[in-house]
Design an enzyme around this catalytic site. Structure first.
Site, PDB file in Angstrom:
ATOM      1  N   ASP A 125      68.982  25.912  -0.530  1.00 39.32           N
ATOM      2  CA  ASP A 125      70.338  25.581  -0.955  1.00 39.32           C
ATOM      3  C   ASP A 125      70.477  24.104  -1.300  1.00 39.32           C
ATOM      4  O   ASP A 125      71.396  23.416  -0.831  1.00 39.32           O
ATOM      5  CB  ASP A 125      71.335  25.972   0.142  1.00 39.32           C
ATOM      6  CG  ASP A 125      71.419  27.472   0.326  1.00 39.32           C
ATOM      7  OD1 ASP A 125      71.149  28.213  -0.637  1.00 39.32           O
ATOM      8  OD2 ASP A 125      71.748  27.913   1.445  1.00 39.32           O
ATOM      9  N   LYS A 137      64.956  32.120  -0.481  1.00 37.33           N
ATOM     10  CA  LYS A 137      66.185  32.606  -1.103  1.00 37.33           C
ATOM     11  C   LYS A 137      66.713  31.546  -2.058  1.00 37.33           C
ATOM     12  O   LYS A 137      66.825  30.381  -1.702  1.00 37.33           O
ATOM     13  CB  LYS A 137      67.259  32.925  -0.062  1.00 37.33           C
ATOM     14  CG  LYS A 137      68.563  33.450  -0.669  1.00 37.33           C
ATOM     15  CD  LYS A 137      69.570  33.821   0.414  1.00 37.33           C
ATOM     16  CE  LYS A 137      70.402  32.646   0.871  1.00 37.33           C
ATOM     17  NZ  LYS A 137      71.420  32.221  -0.137  1.00 37.33           N
ATOM     18  N   ASP A 193      69.770  35.607  -4.681  1.00 36.70           N
ATOM     19  CA  ASP A 193      71.053  35.943  -4.050  1.00 36.70           C
ATOM     20  C   ASP A 193      72.190  35.709  -5.037  1.00 36.70           C
ATOM     21  O   ASP A 193      72.868  34.691  -5.009  1.00 36.70           O
ATOM     22  CB  ASP A 193      71.227  35.074  -2.800  1.00 36.70           C
ATOM     23  CG  ASP A 193      72.429  35.501  -1.964  1.00 36.70           C
ATOM     24  OD1 ASP A 193      72.911  36.638  -2.150  1.00 36.70           O
ATOM     25  OD2 ASP A 193      72.880  34.691  -1.136  1.00 36.70           O
ATOM     26  N   LYS A 209      74.726  38.203  -5.651  1.00 36.49           N
ATOM     27  CA  LYS A 209      75.941  38.936  -5.246  1.00 36.49           C
ATOM     28  C   LYS A 209      76.698  39.464  -6.467  1.00 36.49           C
ATOM     29  O   LYS A 209      77.907  39.255  -6.620  1.00 36.49           O
ATOM     30  CB  LYS A 209      76.848  38.063  -4.380  1.00 36.49           C
ATOM     31  CG  LYS A 209      76.191  37.594  -3.086  1.00 36.49           C
ATOM     32  CD  LYS A 209      77.171  36.777  -2.245  1.00 36.49           C
ATOM     33  CE  LYS A 209      76.555  36.331  -0.936  1.00 36.49           C
ATOM     34  NZ  LYS A 209      75.546  35.257  -1.140  1.00 36.49           N
ATOM     35  N   ASP A 224      80.683  43.612 -10.969  1.00 33.19           N
ATOM     36  CA  ASP A 224      81.311  43.771 -12.276  1.00 33.19           C
ATOM     37  C   ASP A 224      81.376  45.261 -12.571  1.00 33.19           C
ATOM     38  O   ASP A 224      81.046  46.087 -11.714  1.00 33.19           O
ATOM     39  CB  ASP A 224      80.512  43.013 -13.347  1.00 33.19           C
ATOM     40  CG  ASP A 224      81.405  42.478 -14.470  1.00 33.19           C
ATOM     41  OD1 ASP A 224      82.229  43.268 -14.983  1.00 33.19           O
ATOM     42  OD2 ASP A 224      81.284  41.288 -14.824  1.00 33.19           O
ATOM     43  N   ALA A 242      78.269  48.919 -16.378  1.00 32.58           N
ATOM     44  CA  ALA A 242      77.405  48.601 -17.518  1.00 32.58           C
ATOM     45  C   ALA A 242      76.937  47.152 -17.479  1.00 32.58           C
ATOM     46  O   ALA A 242      75.778  46.857 -17.810  1.00 32.58           O
ATOM     47  CB  ALA A 242      78.157  48.877 -18.822  1.00 32.58           C
ATOM     48  N   THR A 285      79.063  36.810   6.080  1.00 32.64           N
ATOM     49  CA  THR A 285      79.035  36.320   7.469  1.00 32.64           C
ATOM     50  C   THR A 285      79.914  35.101   7.672  1.00 32.64           C
ATOM     51  O   THR A 285      80.103  34.663   8.806  1.00 32.64           O
ATOM     52  CB  THR A 285      77.593  35.985   7.899  1.00 32.64           C
ATOM     53  OG1 THR A 285      77.011  35.093   6.949  1.00 32.64           O
ATOM     54  CG2 THR A 285      76.758  37.252   7.991  1.00 32.64           C
ATOM     55  N   GLY A 287      69.122  28.491   6.290  1.00 35.30           N
ATOM     56  CA  GLY A 287      69.183  27.455   5.277  1.00 35.30           C
ATOM     57  C   GLY A 287      69.274  26.060   5.850  1.00 35.30           C
ATOM     58  O   GLY A 287      68.268  25.386   6.058  1.00 35.30           O
ATOM     59  N   ARG A 288      70.490  25.609   6.142  1.00 34.14           N
ATOM     60  CA  ARG A 288      70.706  24.229   6.561  1.00 34.14           C
ATOM     61  C   ARG A 288      69.895  23.788   7.780  1.00 34.14           C
ATOM     62  O   ARG A 288      69.410  22.654   7.806  1.00 34.14           O
ATOM     63  CB  ARG A 288      72.211  23.993   6.780  1.00 34.14           C
ATOM     64  CG  ARG A 288      72.947  23.738   5.486  1.00 34.14           C
ATOM     65  CD  ARG A 288      74.449  23.875   5.630  1.00 34.14           C
ATOM     66  NE  ARG A 288      74.837  25.276   5.732  1.00 34.14           N
ATOM     67  CZ  ARG A 288      76.083  25.710   5.607  1.00 34.14           C
ATOM     68  NH1 ARG A 288      77.070  24.850   5.410  1.00 34.14           N
ATOM     69  NH2 ARG A 288      76.366  26.996   5.692  1.00 34.14           N
TER      70      ARG A 288
END
Length: 243
Positions: A25, A47, A75, A77, A80, A83, A130, A222-223
Site C-alpha cells: 500500500d 496484494k 484487490d 473490489k 458494476d 457485462a 473489516t 499491510g502497514r
C-alpha cells in the site's frame, strides 16, 4: 518500470508457507518494487490495491508475477453491472494473476466467473469490509442484524454464485468455514494486526495466529510491515507467529 537494485535483488525463491500476503500500500510501483526487494526472501505473496492503480499497480503486479515468481492478489473490489464486470475480469485474467476481489453480490460474482473463463484466476468475494462496524452499516442503510451473521450470509450467497473464496475478518472465519458451501473454498482475512500494532482504520481486527486458527487460508497485512523500520524483520516475525 525500474528493476530492483543490486542491494535488493528479486529472486525466484518462495517461502514454503505463503499464508502471509503483504499489502503493498505504497503510492507507486517504483516504491512497491523497492519494498518487494527488501522483503524478497521473506514474502512470496503480495496484494496490490486501488491506491496504487494510477501509480503503475498493474504493471508492478505483472512484473512481480512474471519476472520474479511472486503470487499476486489484485484487490480491485469490482462492482458494476454484470457485462462490465465480466469485461473487466476478462482483461485482468490475461495477466495470469492469482486472486482478484469483487463485491460479494451474486450477480457480480457470476459475471466475474464468466470473465475469468478457463484461467486459474481465483475470484474472491468481499463480504463486509473489516473497516466497518454496525454503525457504518446503519449509515449505509444495510439491513439490521449482527455483522458476523450478515458476513456469513453474504459468504454463503457468494459461494453459491461460484466464488472461489471470500474476504472476511478473522472473527467470521470459523462460521464461514462451517458453511456447507465453503468446502474447498478460500478464506482470506484482512484486518490482521500483530500483537502491539496500531489498529489504524480497521475495526474488526485480530492477530495472525488467531486468524489462522479460526480457519483463514491467508492473512493480509499491510502497514505493520511496510511502515516498520525493518520490513523484512516485521514480515518474518508475522510468519513466526503462524501456527
Amino acid at each position: 518500470m525500474q528493476t530492483a537494485t543490486a542491494d535488493a535483488p528479486l529472486a525466484h525463491n518462495r517461502l514454503p508457507d505463503d499464508r502471509l500476503i503483504v499489502a503493498l500500500d505504497v503510492p507507486n510501483a517504483v516504491q512497491g518494487l523497492e519494498l518487494a526487494g527488501q522483503l524478497n526472501a521473506a514474502v512470496s505473496f503480495y496484494k496490490i490495491g486501488l491506491g496504487m492503480l494510477c501509480g503503475g499497480g498493474l504493471a508492478l503486479a505483472n512484473e512481480l508475477k512474471q519476472e520474479h515468481g511472486k503470487r499476486i492478489f489484485l484487490d480491485m473490489k469490482l462492482f458494476d453491472i454484470g457485462a462490465t464486470v465480466e469485461a473487466a475480469v476478462r482483461g485482468i485474467a490475461q495477466f495470469e494473476l492469482d486472486f482478484l476481489t469483487v463485491h460479494g453480490d451474486p450477480h457480480v460474482v457470476r459475471a466475474a466467473q464468466e470473465g475469468k473463463g478457463g484461467t486459474d484466476l481465483q475470484i474472491l468475494a468481499v463480504t463486509i469490509l473489516t473497516s466497518l462496524d454496525r454503525a457504518d452499516l446503519d449509515a449505509g442503510l444495510i439491513r439490521a442484524g449482527d455483522v458476523a451473521e450478515i458476513v456469513t450470509e453474504r459468504a454463503a450467497k457468494a459461494f453459491e454464485a461460484g466464488a472461489d473464496g471470500v474476504i472476511a475478518s478473522p472473527h467470521e472465519a470459523t462460521a464461514i468455514r462451517a458453511l456447507p458451501q465453503a468446502e474447498g473454498k478460500l478464506i482470506v482475512t484482512p484486518g490482521v494486526r500483530p500483537t502491539g500494532s496500531a489498529k489504524g482504520d480497521q475495526k474488526r481486527i485480530a492477530t495472525p495466529a488467531f486468524a489462522v486458527e479460526q480457519g483463514a487460508d491467508h492473512i493480509v497485512v499491510g502497514r505493520p510491515v511496510w511502515q516498520a523500520e525493518n520490513p523484512d524483520a516485521a514480515a518474518r516475525a508475522i510468519v513466526a507467529e503462524l501456527p
